[in-house]
Design a protein around this motif. Structure first.
Motif, PDB file in Angstrom:
ATOM      1  N   GLY A  50      -4.595  -8.113   7.050  1.00 20.30           N
ATOM      2  CA  GLY A  50      -4.360  -8.890   5.841  1.00 20.30           C
ATOM      3  C   GLY A  50      -4.804  -8.221   4.556  1.00 20.30           C
ATOM      4  O   GLY A  50      -4.711  -8.829   3.479  1.00 20.30           O
ATOM      5  N   GLU A  51      -5.264  -6.964   4.641  1.00 25.27           N
ATOM      6  CA  GLU A  51      -5.668  -6.268   3.419  1.00 25.27           C
ATOM      7  C   GLU A  51      -4.455  -5.941   2.560  1.00 25.27           C
ATOM      8  O   GLU A  51      -4.546  -5.910   1.325  1.00 25.27           O
ATOM      9  CB  GLU A  51      -6.427  -4.989   3.792  1.00 25.27           C
ATOM     10  CG  GLU A  51      -7.015  -4.259   2.612  1.00 25.27           C
ATOM     11  CD  GLU A  51      -7.836  -3.051   3.026  1.00 25.27           C
ATOM     12  OE1 GLU A  51      -8.168  -2.237   2.132  1.00 25.27           O
ATOM     13  OE2 GLU A  51      -8.152  -2.909   4.234  1.00 25.27           O
TER      14      GLU A  51
ATOM     15  N   GLY B   5       0.805  -1.213   0.000  1.00 26.48           N
ATOM     16  CA  GLY B   5       0.000   0.000   0.000  1.00 26.48           C
ATOM     17  C   GLY B   5       0.840   1.265   0.000  1.00 26.48           C
ATOM     18  O   GLY B   5       1.771   1.404   0.787  1.00 26.48           O
ATOM     19  N   SER B   6       0.497   2.174  -0.906  1.00 27.07           N
ATOM     20  CA  SER B   6       1.099   3.505  -0.929  1.00 27.07           C
ATOM     21  C   SER B   6       0.227   4.424  -1.764  1.00 27.07           C
ATOM     22  O   SER B   6      -0.233   4.029  -2.843  1.00 27.07           O
ATOM     23  CB  SER B   6       2.511   3.482  -1.508  1.00 27.07           C
ATOM     24  OG  SER B   6       3.020   4.808  -1.592  1.00 27.07           O
TER      25      SER B   6
ATOM     26  N   VAL C 131      -1.515   6.904  10.358  1.00 34.13           N
ATOM     27  CA  VAL C 131      -0.512   5.840  10.461  1.00 34.13           C
ATOM     28  C   VAL C 131      -1.107   4.574  11.055  1.00 34.13           C
ATOM     29  O   VAL C 131      -0.936   3.459  10.511  1.00 34.13           O
ATOM     30  CB  VAL C 131       0.687   6.322  11.300  1.00 34.13           C
ATOM     31  CG1 VAL C 131       1.628   5.162  11.621  1.00 34.13           C
ATOM     32  CG2 VAL C 131       1.447   7.428  10.567  1.00 34.13           C
ATOM     33  N   ASP C 132      -1.829   4.683  12.158  1.00 33.60           N
ATOM     34  CA  ASP C 132      -2.364   3.484  12.806  1.00 33.60           C
ATOM     35  C   ASP C 132      -3.426   2.799  11.960  1.00 33.60           C
ATOM     36  O   ASP C 132      -3.522   1.562  11.951  1.00 33.60           O
ATOM     37  CB  ASP C 132      -2.924   3.837  14.182  1.00 33.60           C
ATOM     38  CG  ASP C 132      -1.822   4.099  15.206  1.00 33.60           C
ATOM     39  OD1 ASP C 132      -0.738   3.493  15.070  1.00 33.60           O
ATOM     40  OD2 ASP C 132      -2.039   4.905  16.127  1.00 33.60           O
ATOM     41  N   THR C 133      -4.220   3.578  11.243  1.00 32.28           N
ATOM     42  CA  THR C 133      -5.212   2.990  10.339  1.00 32.28           C
ATOM     43  C   THR C 133      -4.529   2.160   9.264  1.00 32.28           C
ATOM     44  O   THR C 133      -4.960   1.039   8.940  1.00 32.28           O
ATOM     45  CB  THR C 133      -6.066   4.088   9.691  1.00 32.28           C
ATOM     46  OG1 THR C 133      -6.812   4.766  10.700  1.00 32.28           O
ATOM     47  CG2 THR C 133      -7.035   3.495   8.671  1.00 32.28           C
ATOM     48  N   ARG C 134      -3.448   2.674   8.714  1.00 28.12           N
ATOM     49  CA  ARG C 134      -2.734   1.947   7.667  1.00 28.12           C
ATOM     50  C   ARG C 134      -2.074   0.688   8.230  1.00 28.12           C
ATOM     51  O   ARG C 134      -2.086  -0.372   7.589  1.00 28.12           O
ATOM     52  CB  ARG C 134      -1.700   2.863   7.015  1.00 28.12           C
ATOM     53  CG  ARG C 134      -2.315   4.057   6.320  1.00 28.12           C
ATOM     54  CD  ARG C 134      -1.279   4.853   5.552  1.00 28.12           C
ATOM     55  NE  ARG C 134      -1.820   6.131   5.109  1.00 28.12           N
ATOM     56  CZ  ARG C 134      -1.309   6.862   4.127  1.00 28.12           C
ATOM     57  NH1 ARG C 134      -0.229   6.445   3.498  1.00 28.12           N
ATOM     58  NH2 ARG C 134      -1.852   8.013   3.787  1.00 28.12           N
TER      59      ARG C 134
END
Length: 334
Positions: free
Chosen positions: A180-181, A144-145, A170-173
């Motif tokens: 596992g997303e 993810g980015s 940050v914590d959501t990511r």
């Protein structure tokens, strides 16, 4: 478990100046996220220590905090800045703190950068499940980015990866990795350090081989051009942070690179008298890139005119080598 915290920002008083005696509280505007309030809190602590004045945080919600979708489609990193600047201009606060990489390079009428505090790490970091490095991720792993520059760099290193957009704090990511997303995400090491999340880093990328966003790891303390607090804020400026971050911004400004342009720019102090600069432009798929490196005399880029001259030279070489064919660079029209 104890959380590791980034070093506090020390005050750096300028020779011959002492800013003390006024007890009125300074109002510091900040985004309300954990990362923003943490780094703004460090600035507030440094101001209290240097001046003896109280500093109160004024939380401000920006469009970037409430809107969803890819950052480029929302207007780029400037969506995190506009509301702070408007509050400053209206007099609702006396200064604001930005992550410098979020700050547009075009001048803002009525405002100026009053200080560049000590800079944190400029590197990008991989946060992967099972502690994988980039080379060790499984074939076809999902990373993810939301940054076109990071996407291009990831695909250059691992064309097999599935790189998908991601938003959130940050914590959501990080939770999206845990759930596992995503198999991994890439974030700024500075942000992870400031909120005590360095244990989540599975690999930090080399700064020369993987140049990051102009100003990454640096903070910009912005004030009104007519502010009475200019000298107060200036005590926070760190000479090395100012020299490197403002040089990077000069190159980005000269390139006229939009938020969707995959551009990496990194400057670092190399000895007492030199600054090493790397600027690299990537094709969005990572298949091609054009890179320019310079070693510059620090004295030559200490002021705006010198930084502009150096930036012009670097950008000319990038464009002559075909950088405008790889990315959307308004500067390529010159």
């Amino acid at each position: 478990m104890l959380r590791e915290q980034a070093p506090r920002i020390p005050a750096c008083p300028r020779r011959g100046r002492a800013v003390t005696g006024d007890t009125g509280a300074l109002r510091l505007g900040t985004r309300a996220s954990l990362l923003a309030t943490t780094q703004s809190g460090h600035v507030a602590d440094a101001l209290r220590a240097a001046t003896g004045r109280e500093v109160e945080l004024v939380p401000i919600t920006t469009d970037g905090d409430v809107l969803t979708g890819p950052l480029a489609q929302l207007g780029g990193t400037g969506v995190f800045v506009a509301a702070l600047r408007e509050a400053l201009l209206r007099g609702e606060c006396d200064l604001v703190v930005h992550s410098m990489k979020d700050l547009p390079t075009a001048p803002a009428p009525g405002l100026r950068i009053g200080a560049v505090p000590v800079r944190a790490s400029t590197r990008d970091a991989l946060c992967a499940r099972d502690g994988h490095t980039l080379a060790g991720l499984p074939h076809g792993a999902v990373v993810g980015s939301g940054s076109p520059r990071r996407v291009a760099q990831l695909l250059r290193a691992r064309p097999d990866l599935q790189v998908r957009g991601i938003r959130g704090n940050v914590d959501t990511r990080l939770r999206k990795v845990d759930d596992g997303e995503y198999d991994a995400i890439v974030l700024a090491e500075a942000g992870l350090s400031r909120i005590g999340r360095t244990a989540r880093i599975s690999e930090a990328f080399d700064g020369d081989a993987w140049p990051t966003s102009a100003g990454q790891g640096a903070l910009a303390v912005e004030v009104r051009t007519d502010s009475e607090f200019g000298d107060v804020v200036a005590v926070l400026t760190d000479a090395e942070a100012e020299a490197t971050a403002l040089l990077e911004r000069a190159v980005l400004h000269r390139l006229e690179a939009g938020c969707a342009a995959p551009v990496g720019i990194a400057a670092r102090v190399a000895g007492q008298e030199s600054i090493a600069l790397v600027a690299e432009v990537y094709a969005l798929d990572g298949a091609r890139s054009i890179r320019v490196e310079r070693t510059l005399a620090r004295a030559a880029v200490a002021a705006d005119a010198g930084r502009e001259a150096a930036a012009t030279d670097v950008v000319r070489e990038l464009l002559d080598a075909g950088a405008g064919d790889l990315a959307d660079l308004a500067g390529s029209s010159r």
